[in-house]
Write an enzyme that holds these catalytic residues in place. Structure first.
Site, PDB file in Angstrom:
ATOM      1  N   ASP A   1     -65.407  59.676   6.733  1.00  0.00           N
ATOM      2  CA  ASP A   1     -64.266  60.534   7.043  1.00  0.00           C
ATOM      3  C   ASP A   1     -63.644  61.147   5.783  1.00  0.00           C
ATOM      4  OD1 ASP A   1     -63.151  58.094   5.937  1.00  0.00           O
ATOM      5  OD2 ASP A   1     -61.816  57.876   7.492  1.00  0.00           O
ATOM      6  N   SER A   2     -64.341  60.929   4.676  1.00  0.00           N
ATOM      7  CA  SER A   2     -64.015  61.653   3.350  1.00  0.00           C
ATOM      8  C   SER A   2     -63.931  63.194   3.727  1.00  0.00           C
ATOM      9  CB  SER A   2     -65.068  61.113   2.242  1.00  0.00           C
ATOM     10  OG  SER A   2     -66.198  61.120   2.608  1.00  0.00           O
TER      11      SER A   2
ATOM     12  N   LYS B   1     -69.180  52.585  11.007  1.00  0.00           N
ATOM     13  CA  LYS B   1     -68.423  51.625   9.894  1.00  0.00           C
ATOM     14  C   LYS B   1     -67.085  51.653  10.312  1.00  0.00           C
ATOM     15  CE  LYS B   1     -67.486  53.743   5.693  1.00  0.00           C
ATOM     16  NZ  LYS B   1     -65.959  53.456   5.748  1.00  0.00           N
TER      17      LYS B   1
ATOM     18  N   GLU C   1     -63.219  50.020   8.760  1.00  0.00           N
ATOM     19  CA  GLU C   1     -62.548  49.705   7.378  1.00  0.00           C
ATOM     20  C   GLU C   1     -61.464  48.375   7.955  1.00  0.00           C
ATOM     21  OE1 GLU C   1     -60.098  52.523   5.365  1.00  0.00           O
ATOM     22  OE2 GLU C   1     -61.698  53.918   5.357  1.00  0.00           O
TER      23      GLU C   1
ATOM     24  N   GLU D   1     -65.777  48.711  -1.442  1.00  0.00           N
ATOM     25  CA  GLU D   1     -65.256  50.048  -2.360  1.00  0.00           C
ATOM     26  C   GLU D   1     -64.148  49.476  -3.283  1.00  0.00           C
ATOM     27  OE1 GLU D   1     -64.166  53.449  -0.077  1.00  0.00           O
ATOM     28  OE2 GLU D   1     -63.440  54.344  -1.832  1.00  0.00           O
TER      29      GLU D   1
ATOM     30  N   ASP E   1     -68.554  57.115  10.600  1.00  0.00           N
ATOM     31  CA  ASP E   1     -67.333  56.461  10.143  1.00  0.00           C
ATOM     32  C   ASP E   1     -66.073  56.602  11.169  1.00  0.00           C
ATOM     33  OD1 ASP E   1     -66.009  55.268   7.990  1.00  0.00           O
ATOM     34  OD2 ASP E   1     -65.797  56.936   6.770  1.00  0.00           O
TER      35      ASP E   1
END
Ligand code: KIV
Length: 270
Positions: free
Chosen positions: A51-52, A119, A121, A188, A90
């Site tokens: 999602d960057s 993925k 978080e 991270e 993501d």
């Protein structure tokens, strides 16, 4: 002694990644479109449609406004371009806040894209969701440490694992997420020693970004590592290419040639 590395010739699966732990460092980069995914195909074991992209591709200040629809569109493009790497989707902010929503959205990702894993978080608070997803056939990479989706809540991007207590809590979360079924863990923005300790405690591979050399693999955002993203450069980013300068030089030459009626000459005309 440096080892000779070779292109990847076979489709990478979740099992391939798990088997690499303790044998060979795993390589992962992000990709957001078919053009670059095609260039990365066969060069790395994994591609993350991160999602960057909301920052580097869409120009926003953080990742939080990326939507599931946008991520699906980009993942379809990446899957069209890269056939060999394990493709990871993501999950964007707000799409896995409870078990039901997380599973519905993950099923949509599997139905509408060829991504092999998602993925998410989150630390200990996401254990129930990871367990629910993995029990229902979704392959999950858990992402702990600095979590960009928490940037507004935490008031910035904070490096983790600075105190003994923080390291202990990270290890507890990592072990619980592994037990819940995560097949790999992304670490991270944390002190190298913390990441190394987590890596030693887990039997699943860890993939680091800004987490030192003691992880089982590394991931970088492609636009950072190739010097295209100029808004800021975190300490952990090594630039393997000065992409922005290459593009500007190319464009400058193009502009000069057009302005001077040198392009297109007879070689480029019918
Ligand atoms: O979105 C992303 O690119 C990521 C990386 C920072 C690992 O999550």
């Amino acid at each position: 002694m440096s080892i000779q590395t070779a292109r990847i010739e076979k489709k990478v699966s979740v099992r391939t990644i798990q088997k690499l732990k303790g044998k060979e460092p795993i390589t992962m980069v992000t990709a957001y479109d078919a053009l670059f995914a095609q260039l990365f195909d066969g060069e790395v074991e994994m591609i993350l449609v991160g999602d960057s992209l909301n920052m580097s591709f869409f120009g926003k200040d953080d990742t939080l406004s990326a939507t599931l629809d946008q991520m699906i569109y980009h993942t379809q493009a990446v899957c069209n371009g890269a056939k060999l790497p394990l493709i990871v989707f993501d999950m964007p902010f707000g799409t896995y806040t409870n078990k039901k929503q997380a599973l519905e959205n993950a099923v949509r990702v599997y139905r509408e894209t060829d991504a092999q894993a998602i993925k998410i978080e989150g630390g200990i608070e996401k254990v129930g969701i990871v367990e629910h997803l993995t029990r229902n056939g979704i392959a999950v990479i858990a992402h702990i440490g600095l979590m960009p989706q928490s940037v507004r809540a935490e008031g910035g991007y904070m490096i983790k694992g600075k105190s003994k207590e923080e390291v202990q809590n990270l290890i507890i979360a990592a072990k619980a997420l592994e037990k819940a079924g995560a097949f790999a863990m992304l670490l991270e923005g944390m002190k190298s020693e913390a990441a190394h300790n987590i890596t030693k405690e887990l039997s699943i591979p860890t993939i680091g970004i800004g987490a030192g050399v003691g992880c089982d693999g590394q991931v970088l955002v492609w636009s950072d590592m190739f010097g295209f993203f100029e808004a800021f450069k975190p300490k952990f980013v090594k630039q393997y290419l000065d992409g922005a300068t290459l593009i500007r030089n190319g464009l400058e030459q193009y502009r000069d040639e057009v302005k001077n009626r040198k392009f297109p000459d007879e070689n480029y005309s019918y």
